[in-house]
Design an enzyme around this catalytic site. Structure first.
Site, PDB file in Angstrom:
ATOM      1  N   SER A   3       0.729  -0.944   0.004  1.00  0.00           N
ATOM      2  CA  SER A   3       0.190   0.131  -0.264  1.00  0.00           C
ATOM      3  C   SER A   3       0.975   1.363   0.006  1.00  0.00           C
ATOM      4  CB  SER A   3      -1.122  -0.040   0.999  1.00  0.00           C
ATOM      5  OG  SER A   3      -1.811  -0.914   1.583  1.00  0.00           O
TER       6      SER A   3
HETATM    7  N1  SAH Z   1      -0.904  -5.137   4.039  1.00  0.00           N
HETATM    8  C1  SAH Z   1      -0.495  -5.263   2.707  1.00  0.00           C
HETATM    9  C2  SAH Z   1      -0.672  -4.918   1.285  1.00  0.00           C
HETATM   10  C3  SAH Z   1      -1.089  -6.238   0.510  1.00  0.00           C
HETATM   11  S1  SAH Z   1      -1.680  -6.292  -0.333  1.00  0.00           S
HETATM   12  C4  SAH Z   1       1.546  -4.507   2.502  1.00  0.00           C
HETATM   13  O1  SAH Z   1       1.560  -4.065   3.474  1.00  0.00           O
HETATM   14  O2  SAH Z   1       1.816  -5.335   1.998  1.00  0.00           O
HETATM   15  C5  SAH Z   1      -3.674  -7.093  -0.417  1.00  0.00           C
HETATM   16  C6  SAH Z   1      -2.586  -8.559   0.490  1.00  0.00           C
HETATM   17  O3  SAH Z   1      -3.962  -9.458   0.747  1.00  0.00           O
HETATM   18  C7  SAH Z   1      -2.055  -9.832  -0.843  1.00  0.00           C
HETATM   19  O4  SAH Z   1      -1.071  -9.540  -0.806  1.00  0.00           O
HETATM   20  C8  SAH Z   1      -4.065 -10.408  -0.440  1.00  0.00           C
HETATM   21  O5  SAH Z   1      -2.511 -12.021  -2.098  1.00  0.00           O
HETATM   22  C9  SAH Z   1      -3.874 -10.196   0.361  1.00  0.00           C
HETATM   23  N2  SAH Z   1      -5.814 -11.304   0.123  1.00  0.00           N
HETATM   24  C10 SAH Z   1      -6.216 -11.450  -1.251  1.00  0.00           C
HETATM   25  N3  SAH Z   1      -7.337 -11.877  -0.410  1.00  0.00           N
HETATM   26  C11 SAH Z   1      -6.851 -12.558   0.862  1.00  0.00           C
HETATM   27  C12 SAH Z   1      -7.758 -13.332   1.642  1.00  0.00           C
HETATM   28  N4  SAH Z   1      -9.742 -13.668   0.954  1.00  0.00           N
HETATM   29  N5  SAH Z   1      -7.183 -13.228   2.815  1.00  0.00           N
HETATM   30  C13 SAH Z   1      -5.827 -13.095   3.267  1.00  0.00           C
HETATM   31  N6  SAH Z   1      -5.455 -12.745   2.239  1.00  0.00           N
HETATM   32  C14 SAH Z   1      -5.769 -12.065   1.058  1.00  0.00           C
END
Ligand code: SAH
Length: 216
Positions: free
Chosen positions: A64
């Protein structure tokens, strides 16, 4: 790095009414200042790590924008004694920010490779108050509930019931709600001491979707 933090502080002035009454919690900026975002992105993105924008981390996912990380963490209002659930470990950047602010972080990630990479990265960087799990965040982490706070870093189409159930009384959930590919509403769900939840949409954000696991 200091440029990035100054940039975040400046951008947050624009939404200062959302940060009242006390403004942004400085512990959050300190926690972010202590991190090098370049540690959390692939080599080809490292020269962009100081920019206040989302960056690709592989598997079609992004880390993000730092301003959004600061804002979501502020809305979550983490306190040192708390146990927090994070959904969407991704790179582990938001996880690392939370880890510095609370007693214990549980983090769930659906993409196994990202979960493993984040675990190795954060272990290598010395974090020791984080538990990692591969799984579908829609279901939460029932064995470790209740959580004082829950943060979801991907957009859900609706507030998942299990997450509200796994929130302790007086707890708070921060989650982007809306359709994929559209602007979503960053939403704060508060559960009062009597266990009754209230919902407050706060601001427009754009997140990758919270996916459904194939297992259903
Ligand atoms: N907080 C992260 C942002 C990641 S983007 C950072 O600081 O890098 C969102 C993330 O959610 C992705 O890695 C994606 O694979 C994950 N995601 C998507 N659907 C999900 C689900 N149902 N359960 C757990 N994680 C999920």
């Amino acid at each position: 790095m200091d440029d990035l933090i100054a940039n975040i502080e400046q951008r947050l002035q624009d939404v200062s009414s959302l940060l009242e009454p006390d403004g942004l919690n400085h512990d959050i900026l300190d926690a972010m200042r202590a991190l090098d975002r370049a540690d959390f992105v692939p080599p080809d993105q490292q020269r962009r790590a100081d920019q206040d924008r989302p960056l690709p981390i592989g598997h079609g996912q992004t880390v993000s924008q730092p301003t959004v990380v600061a804002m979501m963490t502020h809305l979550l209002a983490p306190r040192y004694r708390e146990k927090i659930l994070e959904i969407g470990t991704g790179s582990g950047y938001q996880t690392a920010v939370l880890s510095a602010l609370v007693h214990k972080v549980h983090t769930l990630e659906l993409t196994p490779d990202l979960a493993r990479e984040a675990r190795h990265r954060l272990t290598r960087l010395g974090y020791d108050n984080i538990r990692f799990r591969i799984g579908d965040g829609h279901l939460g982490w029932p064995e470790a509930a209740p959580f004082q706070k829950i943060i979801v870093t991907a957009a859900a189409t609706a507030i998942p019931d299990p997450l509200v159930e796994q929130l302790g009384d007086g707890g708070r959930l921060v989650i982007p709600i809306g359709d994929q590919g559209d602007v979503q509403k960053l939403t704060v769900v508060e559960k009062n001491e009597a266990g009754v939840a209230s919902v407050r949409p706060v601001l427009d954000v754009r997140f990758v979707p919270l996916r459904r696991s194939d297992a259903g």
